[in-house]
Design an enzyme around this catalytic site. Sequence first.
Site, PDB file in Angstrom:
ATOM      1  N   ASP A   2       0.772  -1.176   0.016  1.00 24.76           N
ATOM      2  CA  ASP A   2      -0.016  -0.028   0.149  1.00 24.76           C
ATOM      3  C   ASP A   2       0.794   1.421   0.058  1.00 24.76           C
ATOM      4  O   ASP A   2       2.008   1.329   0.653  1.00 24.76           O
ATOM      5  CB  ASP A   2      -1.035  -0.123   1.146  1.00 24.76           C
ATOM      6  CG  ASP A   2      -2.244   0.300   1.018  1.00 24.76           C
ATOM      7  OD1 ASP A   2      -2.525   1.186  -0.183  1.00 24.76           O
ATOM      8  OD2 ASP A   2      -3.231  -0.020   1.818  1.00 24.76           O
ATOM      9  N   ASN A  50     -10.422  -3.533  -6.619  1.00 22.05           N
ATOM     10  CA  ASN A  50      -9.473  -2.528  -7.088  1.00 22.05           C
ATOM     11  C   ASN A  50     -10.085  -2.189  -8.703  1.00 22.05           C
ATOM     12  O   ASN A  50      -9.808  -1.045  -9.177  1.00 22.05           O
ATOM     13  CB  ASN A  50      -8.021  -3.086  -7.355  1.00 22.05           C
ATOM     14  CG  ASN A  50      -7.177  -2.753  -6.192  1.00 22.05           C
ATOM     15  OD1 ASN A  50      -6.378  -3.453  -5.692  1.00 22.05           O
ATOM     16  ND2 ASN A  50      -7.723  -1.936  -5.140  1.00 22.05           N
ATOM     17  N   ARG A  53     -11.485   1.388  -9.391  1.00 24.76           N
ATOM     18  CA  ARG A  53     -10.445   2.568  -9.432  1.00 24.76           C
ATOM     19  C   ARG A  53     -10.934   3.182 -10.965  1.00 24.76           C
ATOM     20  O   ARG A  53     -11.670   2.632 -11.774  1.00 24.76           O
ATOM     21  CB  ARG A  53      -8.859   2.102  -9.234  1.00 24.76           C
ATOM     22  CG  ARG A  53      -8.728   1.533  -7.960  1.00 24.76           C
ATOM     23  CD  ARG A  53      -7.417   1.610  -7.764  1.00 24.76           C
ATOM     24  NE  ARG A  53      -7.098   1.070  -6.619  1.00 24.76           N
ATOM     25  CZ  ARG A  53      -5.827   1.611  -5.761  1.00 24.76           C
ATOM     26  NH1 ARG A  53      -4.713   2.080  -6.441  1.00 24.76           N
ATOM     27  NH2 ARG A  53      -5.925   1.352  -4.571  1.00 24.76           N
TER      28      ARG A  53
HETATM   29  C1  FPP Z   1      -1.381  -0.022  -3.935  1.00 29.09           C
HETATM   30  O1  FPP Z   1      -1.112   1.216  -3.648  1.00 29.09           O
HETATM   31  C2  FPP Z   1      -1.095  -0.655  -5.278  1.00 29.09           C
HETATM   32  C3  FPP Z   1      -2.257  -0.899  -6.085  1.00 29.09           C
HETATM   33  C4  FPP Z   1      -3.603  -1.485  -5.537  1.00 29.09           C
HETATM   34  C5  FPP Z   1      -1.669  -1.754  -7.315  1.00 29.09           C
HETATM   35  C6  FPP Z   1      -0.372  -2.356  -7.397  1.00 29.09           C
HETATM   36  C7  FPP Z   1      -0.120  -3.044  -8.629  1.00 29.09           C
HETATM   37  C8  FPP Z   1       0.467  -2.799  -9.576  1.00 29.09           C
HETATM   38  C9  FPP Z   1       1.553  -1.620  -9.925  1.00 29.09           C
HETATM   39  C10 FPP Z   1       0.847  -3.983 -10.814  1.00 29.09           C
HETATM   40  C11 FPP Z   1       1.241  -5.225 -10.124  1.00 29.09           C
HETATM   41  C12 FPP Z   1       2.366  -5.812 -10.861  1.00 29.09           C
HETATM   42  C13 FPP Z   1       3.517  -6.359 -10.204  1.00 29.09           C
HETATM   43  C14 FPP Z   1       4.398  -7.138 -10.929  1.00 29.09           C
HETATM   44  C15 FPP Z   1       3.597  -6.284  -8.813  1.00 29.09           C
HETATM   45  P1  FPP Z   1      -2.169   2.282  -3.672  1.00 29.09           P
HETATM   46  O2  FPP Z   1      -2.615   2.851  -5.234  1.00 29.09           O
HETATM   47  O3  FPP Z   1      -3.431   1.998  -2.994  1.00 29.09           O
HETATM   48  O4  FPP Z   1      -1.627   3.568  -2.874  1.00 29.09           O
HETATM   49  P2  FPP Z   1      -2.491   4.604  -2.036  1.00 29.09           P
HETATM   50  O5  FPP Z   1      -3.028   3.852  -0.735  1.00 29.09           O
HETATM   51  O6  FPP Z   1      -1.325   5.520  -1.533  1.00 29.09           O
HETATM   52  O7  FPP Z   1      -3.288   5.247  -2.924  1.00 29.09           O
END
Ligand code: FPP
Length: 220
Positions: A2, A50, A53
């Site tokens: 996160d 997710n 989003r």
């Molecule tokens: C969490 O941070 C991240 C995600 C929900 C998506 C992450 C997934 C990827 C980048 C692709 C996956 C690929 C690999 C190879 C690992 P957030 O956006 O919830 O952050 P925030 O809480 O600060 O808004």
Amino acid sequence: MDGNGRWAKSRLMPRLAGHKEGVENFKRIAEYLIELDIEVATFYAFSTENWKRPQDEVENIMSLLVEYLEKWLAQNNEKNMRFRFIGDRRAFSPRIQALMDEVEKKSSHFRNQLNLALNYGSRDELARAFRLLAEEGKKDITPEDISSHLYTVGQPDVDLIIRTGGEIRLSNFLLYQSAYAEFYFSDKLWPDFSSEDLDDAIAYFNHRERRFGGVIERKP
Ligand code: FPP
């Protein structure tokens, strides 16, 4: 994992930049897990929720996933993890599903297991397990029957859950498997979570007294 979005926002960058850095950190931490010889690790990359989003963010995340999987297949690494994609992969494009199949096949000889949770949610996983058991006509269902119908079939229960980004909740992650897990919450945003932070989490875990509902006999 996160905190990608907040990591980018604090640098006045678009959220995509945070997700890119999140993938880079995923690679660094996955390498460190091999060094530590961790038997199984699961990364929560994309939940069943997710999809809510904004469409462009979901598309960006899917592009990063494709890029990562394609690069993984091209690099032919000597040292790597055995991938398993947990979650309902039918929601992904045929291209992504084919890449997942190929990465699982080509990594199957590696020793350390890496689960990448994609379109994963525990409630969804449990409903699927019960559906499968019903289809098999299974009666007198035991906890072991449930475990063996989860995406994590054959893997040990979770010992330690680490959540970054300052949130203190499970968010539909490995609910059944983490019945006796220890929890470690870090305020670090995922792109900043380092191998030293992982060491701290493991040191915390190593000092926990795990009783699994029992008692530990102590000499008077
Ligand atoms: C969490 O941070 C991240 C995600 C929900 C998506 C992450 C997934 C990827 C980048 C692709 C996956 C690929 C690999 C190879 C690992 P957030 O956006 O919830 O952050 P925030 O809480 O600060 O808004």
